[in-house]
Design an enzyme around this catalytic site. Structure first.
Site, PDB file in Angstrom:
ATOM      1  N   ASP A 100       0.781  -1.237   0.000  1.00 35.93           N
ATOM      2  CA  ASP A 100       0.000   0.000   0.000  1.00 35.93           C
ATOM      3  C   ASP A 100       0.815   1.292   0.000  1.00 35.93           C
ATOM      4  O   ASP A 100       0.239   2.386  -0.029  1.00 35.93           O
ATOM      5  CB  ASP A 100      -0.975   0.013   1.195  1.00 35.93           C
TER       6      ASP A 100
ATOM      7  N   HIS B 282       5.926  -8.356  -1.109  1.00 32.11           N
ATOM      8  CA  HIS B 282       4.805  -8.814  -1.944  1.00 32.11           C
ATOM      9  C   HIS B 282       4.415  -7.798  -3.010  1.00 32.11           C
ATOM     10  O   HIS B 282       3.285  -7.816  -3.485  1.00 32.11           O
ATOM     11  CB  HIS B 282       3.605  -9.171  -1.050  1.00 32.11           C
TER      12      HIS B 282
ATOM     13  N   CYS C 253       3.219  -6.944 -26.654  1.00 29.38           N
ATOM     14  CA  CYS C 253       2.819  -8.351 -26.869  1.00 29.38           C
ATOM     15  C   CYS C 253       1.321  -8.577 -26.706  1.00 29.38           C
ATOM     16  O   CYS C 253       0.856  -9.707 -26.832  1.00 29.38           O
ATOM     17  CB  CYS C 253       3.593  -9.265 -25.918  1.00 29.38           C
TER      18      CYS C 253
ATOM     19  N   GLY D 136       1.639  -6.606  13.289  1.00 33.00           N
ATOM     20  CA  GLY D 136       0.409  -6.752  12.516  1.00 33.00           C
ATOM     21  C   GLY D 136       0.442  -7.808  11.441  1.00 33.00           C
ATOM     22  O   GLY D 136      -0.104  -7.598  10.360  1.00 33.00           O
TER      23      GLY D 136
ATOM     24  N   PRO E 110      -2.740  -7.304  18.464  1.00 33.06           N
ATOM     25  CA  PRO E 110      -3.758  -7.506  19.502  1.00 33.06           C
ATOM     26  C   PRO E 110      -4.041  -8.989  19.747  1.00 33.06           C
ATOM     27  O   PRO E 110      -4.525  -9.360  20.813  1.00 33.06           O
ATOM     28  CB  PRO E 110      -5.001  -6.788  18.959  1.00 33.06           C
TER      29      PRO E 110
HETATM   30  C1  BJW Z   1      -3.292  -5.812  13.965  1.00 33.67           C
HETATM   31  C2  BJW Z   1      -4.192  -4.780  13.940  1.00 33.67           C
HETATM   32  C3  BJW Z   1      -3.722  -3.572  14.405  1.00 33.67           C
HETATM   33  C4  BJW Z   1      -5.220  -6.453  13.143  1.00 33.67           C
HETATM   34  N1  BJW Z   1      -2.467  -3.447  14.837  1.00 33.67           N
HETATM   35  N2  BJW Z   1      -2.054  -5.683  14.407  1.00 33.67           N
HETATM   36  C5  BJW Z   1       1.792 -25.046   2.822  1.00 33.67           C
HETATM   37  C6  BJW Z   1       2.667 -24.790   3.864  1.00 33.67           C
HETATM   38  C7  BJW Z   1       3.552 -23.704   3.817  1.00 33.67           C
HETATM   39  C8  BJW Z   1       3.577 -22.864   2.713  1.00 33.67           C
HETATM   40  C9  BJW Z   1       2.709 -23.120   1.681  1.00 33.67           C
HETATM   41  C10 BJW Z   1       1.834 -24.193   1.731  1.00 33.67           C
HETATM   42  N3  BJW Z   1       1.092 -24.201   0.591  1.00 33.67           N
HETATM   43  C11 BJW Z   1       1.484 -23.139  -0.165  1.00 33.67           C
HETATM   44  C12 BJW Z   1       2.471 -22.494   0.476  1.00 33.67           C
HETATM   45  C13 BJW Z   1       3.192 -21.297   0.015  1.00 33.67           C
HETATM   46  C14 BJW Z   1       2.359 -20.046   0.177  1.00 33.67           C
HETATM   47  C15 BJW Z   1       1.870 -19.940   1.611  1.00 33.67           C
HETATM   48  O1  BJW Z   1       2.582 -19.510   2.505  1.00 33.67           O
HETATM   49  N4  BJW Z   1       0.628 -20.318   1.865  1.00 33.67           N
HETATM   50  C16 BJW Z   1       0.087 -20.345   3.221  1.00 33.67           C
HETATM   51  C17 BJW Z   1      -1.155 -19.455   3.293  1.00 33.67           C
HETATM   52  C18 BJW Z   1      -0.219 -21.771   3.587  1.00 33.67           C
HETATM   53  N5  BJW Z   1       3.260 -18.950  -0.157  1.00 33.67           N
HETATM   54  C19 BJW Z   1       3.435 -18.553  -1.416  1.00 33.67           C
HETATM   55  O2  BJW Z   1       2.822 -19.049  -2.338  1.00 33.67           O
HETATM   56  C20 BJW Z   1       4.485 -17.489  -1.622  1.00 33.67           C
HETATM   57  N6  BJW Z   1       5.399 -17.871  -2.620  1.00 33.67           N
HETATM   58  C21 BJW Z   1       6.178 -18.961  -2.496  1.00 33.67           C
HETATM   59  O3  BJW Z   1       6.117 -19.719  -1.554  1.00 33.67           O
HETATM   60  O4  BJW Z   1       7.053 -19.097  -3.548  1.00 33.67           O
HETATM   61  C22 BJW Z   1       7.832 -20.300  -3.620  1.00 33.67           C
HETATM   62  C23 BJW Z   1       7.132 -21.217  -4.551  1.00 33.67           C
HETATM   63  C24 BJW Z   1       6.982 -20.854  -5.861  1.00 33.67           C
HETATM   64  C25 BJW Z   1       6.382 -21.720  -6.740  1.00 33.67           C
HETATM   65  C26 BJW Z   1       5.857 -22.926  -6.266  1.00 33.67           C
HETATM   66  C27 BJW Z   1       5.976 -23.255  -4.924  1.00 33.67           C
HETATM   67  C28 BJW Z   1       6.622 -22.399  -4.060  1.00 33.67           C
HETATM   68  C29 BJW Z   1       3.842 -16.212  -2.100  1.00 33.67           C
HETATM   69  C30 BJW Z   1       2.917 -15.629  -1.072  1.00 33.67           C
HETATM   70  C31 BJW Z   1       2.211 -14.403  -1.643  1.00 33.67           C
HETATM   71  C32 BJW Z   1       1.208 -13.816  -0.665  1.00 33.67           C
HETATM   72  N7  BJW Z   1       0.411 -12.864  -1.347  1.00 33.67           N
HETATM   73  C33 BJW Z   1      -0.565 -12.101  -0.593  1.00 33.67           C
HETATM   74  C34 BJW Z   1      -1.343 -11.191  -1.591  1.00 33.67           C
HETATM   75  C35 BJW Z   1      -0.462 -10.017  -2.015  1.00 33.67           C
HETATM   76  C36 BJW Z   1      -1.129  -9.130  -3.014  1.00 33.67           C
HETATM   77  C37 BJW Z   1      -2.380  -8.504  -2.478  1.00 33.67           C
HETATM   78  O5  BJW Z   1      -2.312  -7.645  -1.566  1.00 33.67           O
HETATM   79  O6  BJW Z   1      -3.449  -8.851  -2.977  1.00 33.67           O
HETATM   80  O7  BJW Z   1       0.084 -11.303   0.409  1.00 33.67           O
HETATM   81  S1  BJW Z   1      -1.702 -13.123   0.374  1.00 33.67           S
HETATM   82  C38 BJW Z   1      -1.766 -12.024   1.762  1.00 33.67           C
HETATM   83  O8  BJW Z   1      -1.172 -12.668   2.941  1.00 33.67           O
HETATM   84  C39 BJW Z   1      -0.863 -10.834   1.403  1.00 33.67           C
HETATM   85  C40 BJW Z   1      -0.181 -10.569   2.730  1.00 33.67           C
HETATM   86  O9  BJW Z   1       1.001  -9.848   2.515  1.00 33.67           O
HETATM   87  C41 BJW Z   1       0.033 -11.970   3.280  1.00 33.67           C
HETATM   88  C42 BJW Z   1       0.268 -12.004   4.761  1.00 33.67           C
HETATM   89  O10 BJW Z   1      -0.847 -11.572   5.464  1.00 33.67           O
HETATM   90  P1  BJW Z   1      -0.666 -10.651   6.760  1.00 33.67           P
HETATM   91  O11 BJW Z   1      -0.057  -9.376   6.379  1.00 33.67           O
HETATM   92  O12 BJW Z   1      -0.018 -11.428   7.832  1.00 33.67           O
HETATM   93  O13 BJW Z   1      -2.201 -10.318   7.105  1.00 33.67           O
HETATM   94  P2  BJW Z   1      -3.260 -11.191   7.938  1.00 33.67           P
HETATM   95  O14 BJW Z   1      -4.607 -10.687   7.596  1.00 33.67           O
HETATM   96  O15 BJW Z   1      -3.024 -12.638   7.780  1.00 33.67           O
HETATM   97  O16 BJW Z   1      -2.940 -10.852   9.470  1.00 33.67           O
HETATM   98  C43 BJW Z   1      -3.185  -9.565   9.997  1.00 33.67           C
HETATM   99  C44 BJW Z   1      -2.681  -9.541  11.441  1.00 33.67           C
HETATM  100  O17 BJW Z   1      -2.793  -8.216  11.920  1.00 33.67           O
HETATM  101  C45 BJW Z   1      -3.477 -10.432  12.396  1.00 33.67           C
HETATM  102  O18 BJW Z   1      -2.586 -11.204  13.182  1.00 33.67           O
HETATM  103  C46 BJW Z   1      -4.235  -9.433  13.286  1.00 33.67           C
HETATM  104  O19 BJW Z   1      -4.412  -9.884  14.612  1.00 33.67           O
HETATM  105  C47 BJW Z   1      -3.317  -8.235  13.228  1.00 33.67           C
HETATM  106  N8  BJW Z   1      -3.972  -6.951  13.421  1.00 33.67           N
HETATM  107  N9  BJW Z   1      -5.398  -5.274  13.402  1.00 33.67           N
HETATM  108  C48 BJW Z   1      -1.663  -4.562  14.814  1.00 33.67           C
HETATM  109  N10 BJW Z   1      -4.546  -2.482  14.412  1.00 33.67           N
END
Ligand code: BJW
Length: 248
Positions: free
Chosen positions: A104, A119, A152, A189, A216
């Site tokens: 963002d 990301h 392309c 977060g 939190p």
């Molecule tokens: C507060 C608050 C306040 C609230 N103050 N706090 C099985 C096991 C392990 C891994 C994998 C698996 N199967 C697949 C995978 C790999 C996969 C993965 O990890 N999946 C898991 C979900 C299981 N990962 C990938 O695919 C990654 N690539 C990869 O591994 O490449 C190698 C590879 C390549 C080819 C083949 C195989 C492997 C890529 C991951 C890309 C993630 N993309 C996203 C979207 C980005 C674009 C978009 O914005 O649309 O990224 S998904 C989404 O999740 C986004 C975020 O960056 C990411 C993380 O989320 P985040 O930031 O932690 O948010 P939340 O909502 O989960 O948590 C918010 C937190 O805030 C909470 O804890 C609240 O309590 C807290 N909170 N208010 C402070 N005011």
């Protein structure tokens, strides 16, 4: 906020600080998180339909429109007190890196200059075939469809990392280095569920950094950290920076 004297001393004497941030960092700017109950994006949308290369291939217009909506939402958001506190902290530190999963730009808008975006960034588009920036895209022939690459003809896509895609490798290496070099790492977060980003605090911990979690809610990291501050980013971070400046 209870912080013992030893932790305060380590914060004050840290030469190198890293902040690892996730969607919760921007929640108080009005940007929805992904996984929070009720308000998280994935409560209303299926990631498989929107945040994978296969989803984009299947229905580019659906994915493009969802990202256009999010782009508008984020464009109207302002950095919150937590973002501003991290910018203040950077100005007090010898070395300060933000390693963010967020797309963002709110850290940059708050004033941090070293921001490693694991990301990608919602405000940039690339050609979905060559994954390179595009000048003078061709407007879509159907309303709501993505514009096209003039070279392309492939549809443009947001320059973000979807599930199953590799992270930008130079940025990833720089993030690992920032984590390994950190005397203090703040994990703020993030649910810590998405790999490989979620391993960043562990890398710091293995190298002896003091790791502090600000969230939190508990996460899989909570039991391993030196200090868990259960509160929101916009409340806890300004209080931490106040503590730092009082002690200097
Ligand atoms: C507060 C608050 C306040 C609230 N103050 N706090 C099985 C096991 C392990 C891994 C994998 C698996 N199967 C697949 C995978 C790999 C996969 C993965 O990890 N999946 C898991 C979900 C299981 N990962 C990938 O695919 C990654 N690539 C990869 O591994 O490449 C190698 C590879 C390549 C080819 C083949 C195989 C492997 C890529 C991951 C890309 C993630 N993309 C996203 C979207 C980005 C674009 C978009 O914005 O649309 O990224 S998904 C989404 O999740 C986004 C975020 O960056 C990411 C993380 O989320 P985040 O930031 O932690 O948010 P939340 O909502 O989960 O948590 C918010 C937190 O805030 C909470 O804890 C609240 O309590 C807290 N909170 N208010 C402070 N005011």
């Amino acid at each position: 906020m209870e912080i013992d004297a030893t932790v305060t001393e380590r914060l004050v004497s840290a030469r190198s600080v890293a902040a690892f941030t996730g969607a919760g960092m921007s929640a108080e700017s009005g940007v929805p998180t992904f996984r929070d109950a009720q308000t998280g994006l994935w409560q209303h949308y299926d990631p498989a339909d929107l945040a994978t290369p296969e989803a984009f291939q299947r229905d580019p217009a659906l994915v493009w429109q969802w990202y256009s909506w999010r782009r508008q939402l984020v464009g109207a958001a302002e950095p919150n007190a937590g973002h501003l506190a991290l910018a203040d902290w950077a100005s007090l530190s010898e070395s300060f890196s933000v390693v963010t999963q967020n797309v963002d730009s709110l850290h940059q808008r708050a004033g941090n200059d070293i921001v490693l975006e694991l990301h990608g960034n919602l405000h940039r588009d690339v050609c979905s075939h060559e994954l390179t920036p595009v000048r003078d895209p061709v407007p879509p022939d159907v309303e709501g469809a993505p514009p096209r690459c003039p070279q392309c003809a492939a549809p443009l896509r947001p320059d973000v990392v979807w599930f199953g895609e590799m992270l930008p490798q130079k940025t990833w290496q720089a993030a690992l280095q920032a984590a390994a070099d950190a005397d203090v790492l703040l994990s703020i977060g993030t649910s810590g569920l998405v790999q490989p980003a979620a391993s960043i605090p562990e890398v710091a911990m293995q190298q002896g950094a003091l790791v502090i979690e600000i969230n939190p809610e508990p996460t899989p990291l909570s039991d391993a950290v030196a200090l868990r501050l259960a509160g929101s980013a916009a409340e806890v971070l300004p209080a931490l920076v106040r503590r730092l400046t009082e002690r200097r």
